[in-house]
Design a protein around this motif. Structure first.
Motif, mmCIF file in Angstrom:
data_model
loop_
_atom_site.group_PDB
_atom_site.id
_atom_site.type_symbol
_atom_site.label_atom_id
_atom_site.label_comp_id
_atom_site.label_asym_id
_atom_site.label_seq_id
_atom_site.Cartn_x
_atom_site.Cartn_y
_atom_site.Cartn_z
ATOM 1 N N TYR A 25 -10.953 13.479 -6.761
ATOM 2 C CA TYR A 25 -9.622 12.989 -7.130
ATOM 3 C C TYR A 25 -8.865 14.034 -7.965
ATOM 4 C CZ TYR A 25 -5.990 9.807 -8.905
ATOM 5 O OH TYR A 25 -4.792 9.214 -9.217
ATOM 6 N N ASP A 26 -9.574 14.737 -8.822
ATOM 7 C CA ASP A 26 -8.940 15.789 -9.628
ATOM 8 C C ASP A 26 -8.274 16.840 -8.735
ATOM 9 O OD1 ASP A 26 -9.125 14.982 -12.248
ATOM 10 O OD2 ASP A 26 -11.049 15.962 -12.637
ATOM 11 N N MET A 83 -5.104 15.259 -7.227
ATOM 12 C CA MET A 83 -4.021 15.102 -8.207
ATOM 13 C C MET A 83 -3.461 16.455 -8.638
ATOM 14 S SD MET A 83 -2.924 12.067 -8.615
ATOM 15 C CE MET A 83 -1.876 12.279 -10.046
ATOM 16 N N TRP A 93 -6.216 15.152 -13.069
ATOM 17 C CA TRP A 93 -6.162 13.794 -13.619
ATOM 18 C C TRP A 93 -7.009 13.711 -14.885
ATOM 19 C CZ3 TRP A 93 -9.814 9.610 -13.948
ATOM 20 C CH2 TRP A 93 -9.249 8.385 -14.296
ATOM 21 N N SER A 114 -14.619 3.961 -5.938
ATOM 22 C CA SER A 114 -14.832 4.179 -7.372
ATOM 23 C C SER A 114 -14.397 2.972 -8.221
ATOM 24 C CB SER A 114 -14.111 5.443 -7.841
ATOM 25 O OG SER A 114 -12.724 5.206 -7.976
ATOM 26 N N PHE A 115 -13.613 2.063 -7.625
ATOM 27 C CA PHE A 115 -13.181 0.850 -8.338
ATOM 28 C C PHE A 115 -14.175 -0.296 -8.178
ATOM 29 C CE2 PHE A 115 -9.062 2.906 -7.911
ATOM 30 C CZ PHE A 115 -8.389 2.537 -9.058
ATOM 31 N N THR A 147 0.810 -1.233 0.000
ATOM 32 C CA THR A 147 0.000 0.000 0.000
ATOM 33 C C THR A 147 0.840 1.279 0.000
ATOM 34 O OG1 THR A 147 -0.247 -0.202 2.399
ATOM 35 C CG2 THR A 147 -2.055 -1.030 1.056
ATOM 36 N N ARG A 185 3.687 2.342 -1.695
ATOM 37 C CA ARG A 185 4.658 2.053 -2.738
ATOM 38 C C ARG A 185 4.736 3.228 -3.733
ATOM 39 N NH1 ARG A 185 2.712 1.912 -7.291
ATOM 40 N NH2 ARG A 185 4.737 1.322 -8.105
ATOM 41 N N VAL A 243 -14.730 11.422 -9.053
ATOM 42 C CA VAL A 243 -13.611 11.849 -9.902
ATOM 43 C C VAL A 243 -13.227 13.318 -9.649
ATOM 44 C CG1 VAL A 243 -14.971 12.395 -11.972
ATOM 45 C CG2 VAL A 243 -12.604 11.636 -12.232
ATOM 46 N N THR A 275 1.788 7.844 -5.342
ATOM 47 C CA THR A 275 0.823 8.569 -6.180
ATOM 48 C C THR A 275 -0.578 8.291 -5.641
ATOM 49 O OG1 THR A 275 2.267 8.246 -8.079
ATOM 50 C CG2 THR A 275 -0.007 8.890 -8.547
ATOM 51 N N PRO A 276 -1.345 9.320 -5.353
ATOM 52 C CA PRO A 276 -2.709 9.051 -4.859
ATOM 53 C C PRO A 276 -3.506 8.273 -5.913
ATOM 54 C CG PRO A 276 -2.177 11.411 -4.724
ATOM 55 C CD PRO A 276 -1.089 10.760 -5.522
ATOM 56 N N ARG A 277 -4.402 7.450 -5.465
ATOM 57 C CA ARG A 277 -5.279 6.702 -6.375
ATOM 58 C C ARG A 277 -6.708 7.251 -6.279
ATOM 59 N NH1 ARG A 277 -1.250 5.234 -8.648
ATOM 60 N NH2 ARG A 277 -0.280 3.187 -8.441
ATOM 61 N N LEU A 278 -7.484 6.951 -7.306
ATOM 62 C CA LEU A 278 -8.915 7.228 -7.238
ATOM 63 C C LEU A 278 -9.464 6.593 -5.966
ATOM 64 C CD1 LEU A 278 -9.664 6.501 -10.973
ATOM 65 C CD2 LEU A 278 -10.541 8.535 -9.807
ATOM 66 N N PRO A 279 -10.502 7.185 -5.367
ATOM 67 C CA PRO A 279 -11.039 6.588 -4.133
ATOM 68 C C PRO A 279 -11.439 5.121 -4.348
ATOM 69 C CG PRO A 279 -11.993 8.760 -4.504
ATOM 70 C CD PRO A 279 -11.206 8.423 -5.740
ATOM 71 N N LEU A 280 -11.173 4.319 -3.319
ATOM 72 C CA LEU A 280 -11.424 2.877 -3.393
ATOM 73 C C LEU A 280 -12.828 2.565 -3.910
ATOM 74 C CD1 LEU A 280 -10.533 0.003 -2.802
ATOM 75 C CD2 LEU A 280 -11.002 0.382 -0.389
#
Lengths: 251, 251
Positions: free
Chosen positions: B206-207, B210, B224, B187-188, B9, B11, B203, B180-185
């Protein structure tokens, strides 16, 4: 605390799961590890359908056929959760429409490469996290036998495509990890350019090892060479190209 | 001993390597972890070209262009080792010839799916093992800008195809992991069928995140949404389909 190298090297797929439910915090750790993994250009172009509805698991079991045995895989319906990994350029398209830019990636082979490598990466991150939490999993590429039905049932929109699945859960009573021997390390590695030598020398040695491994499973007289020859001697999942194109992708 | 969940997590890709050589036992652990990872039908249909020859690293640097920056990636030539992951049905074909069975897999889209998912899995197993050994890595999908030249230079035979690379080494002085931040969990994840709702809601959030991350890197006014729109608004690596077919594969 588990040793990471040990998790990576002493592993095996689990195909018998207990009914024990998976706590929310455990699932959170697994999902978090998955989405933190590397991905192409930070596009995060995949989605995960979390299948817990028994009817949908039954559907997946009924439509997915193992190319090895020609039968269904009961762990798909028995696992508490089945994660369906979907390559997802639909969300990218939605973002791009908002930005008033036309998406082009779907018109080239590259879309499939990005999508399937990224799903492989995410699935492997999930697999390691699952093992670290004391659970087991088995990856199911054979969902590609029924891509058309899966797209319908899970309402997968244009520019998405189901790549693979992961059945997860706690190990059933008495079940333990069985490691499958691999080809010798040397046979994978090529020193600065491709060489056939190492593999050709080592495959006989591996055939002997796998013959023993098959015998333990009750399969007599099978070598790895015979197994792959049987497996790759017939076309598999050939209908999927039509579904792939129907989802809006070109090759 | 490192915590596996922490490795997964927290990385980040490393792009600046020190000259410090990688000891043999460390490499052995990394390679072992790689080949023990799950793969399709135990076909183990990939190979790894271990690139240590400086001329060949220079070649890879010169021919590989980042689609983001339009420039070369100097870490390819500076990393002590570059692992080139190649989908490999050539070795399967050799085994099958020995068994007198004709290989069919190369005639369908499925070959590419098996090969690229498996490379993704193997590359991720390598990445985790690399981090566990205290080294860093960065995956390079952009090798696909120069597939034709790579096939020639590394003498990749029929039924093989270069999928991606991994530059590895110890971190250069002063370099640390940047996540690097990821899209919120949320959203996957899709609950039993695909839903656009979560992603579209999240999104914008997240924008904002980012935009801050880009600003720290010295890039102003980028979100993003803008980044992916720029990235996927043009076709990429479109010539590779010819190389793919030349290697003996059909679609």
């Amino acid at each position: 605390m588990k040793d990471t190298l040990d998790l990576l090297t002493h592993r095996g797929s689990i195909r018998k799961f207990s009914d024990k439910p998976i706590p929310e915090d455990v699932l959170h750790n697994i999902y978090k590890a998955t989405i933190c993994s590397q991905n192409y250009a930070n596009g995060q172009q995949y989605s995960i359908i979390v299948v817990t509805d028994q009817k949908k698991k039954d559907f997946l079991y009924e439509t997915t056929v193992s190319p090895t045995s020609g039968r269904g895989m009961s762990y798909i319906k028995k696992a508490p959760i089945f994660l369906l990994f979907v390559m997802d350029f639909n969300k990218i398209d939605r973002v791009m429409k908002k930005e008033r830019v036309e998406m082009k990636i779907q018109d080239s082979l590259e879309a499939l490469l990005i999508g399937s490598v990224d799903v492989g990466i995410a699935m492997q991150a999930a697999t390691v996290a699952i093992a670290n939490e004391g659970l087991g999993s088995v990856a199911v590429g054979a969902i590609r036998t029924s891509v058309k039905e899966i797209i319908e049932t899970f309402e997968l929109p244009k520019y998405t495509y189901p790549i693979a699945g992961l059945a997860i859960g706690y190990l059933d009573e008495g079940v333990s990890i069985v490691e499958t021997p691999r080809l010798p390390l040397k046979s994978f590695l090529h020193d600065n350019s491709y060489s056939k030598a190492a593999f050709d020398e080592l495959v006989d040695e591996y055939d002997v090892k796998m013959k023993e491994a098959y015998a333990i499973k009750g399969i007599a007289d099978l070598t790895w060479s015979k197994f792959v020859s049987n497996y790759y001697g017939k076309p598999i999942y050939i209908e999927q190209i039509e579904s792939y194109k129907k989802q809006g992708f070109k090759l």
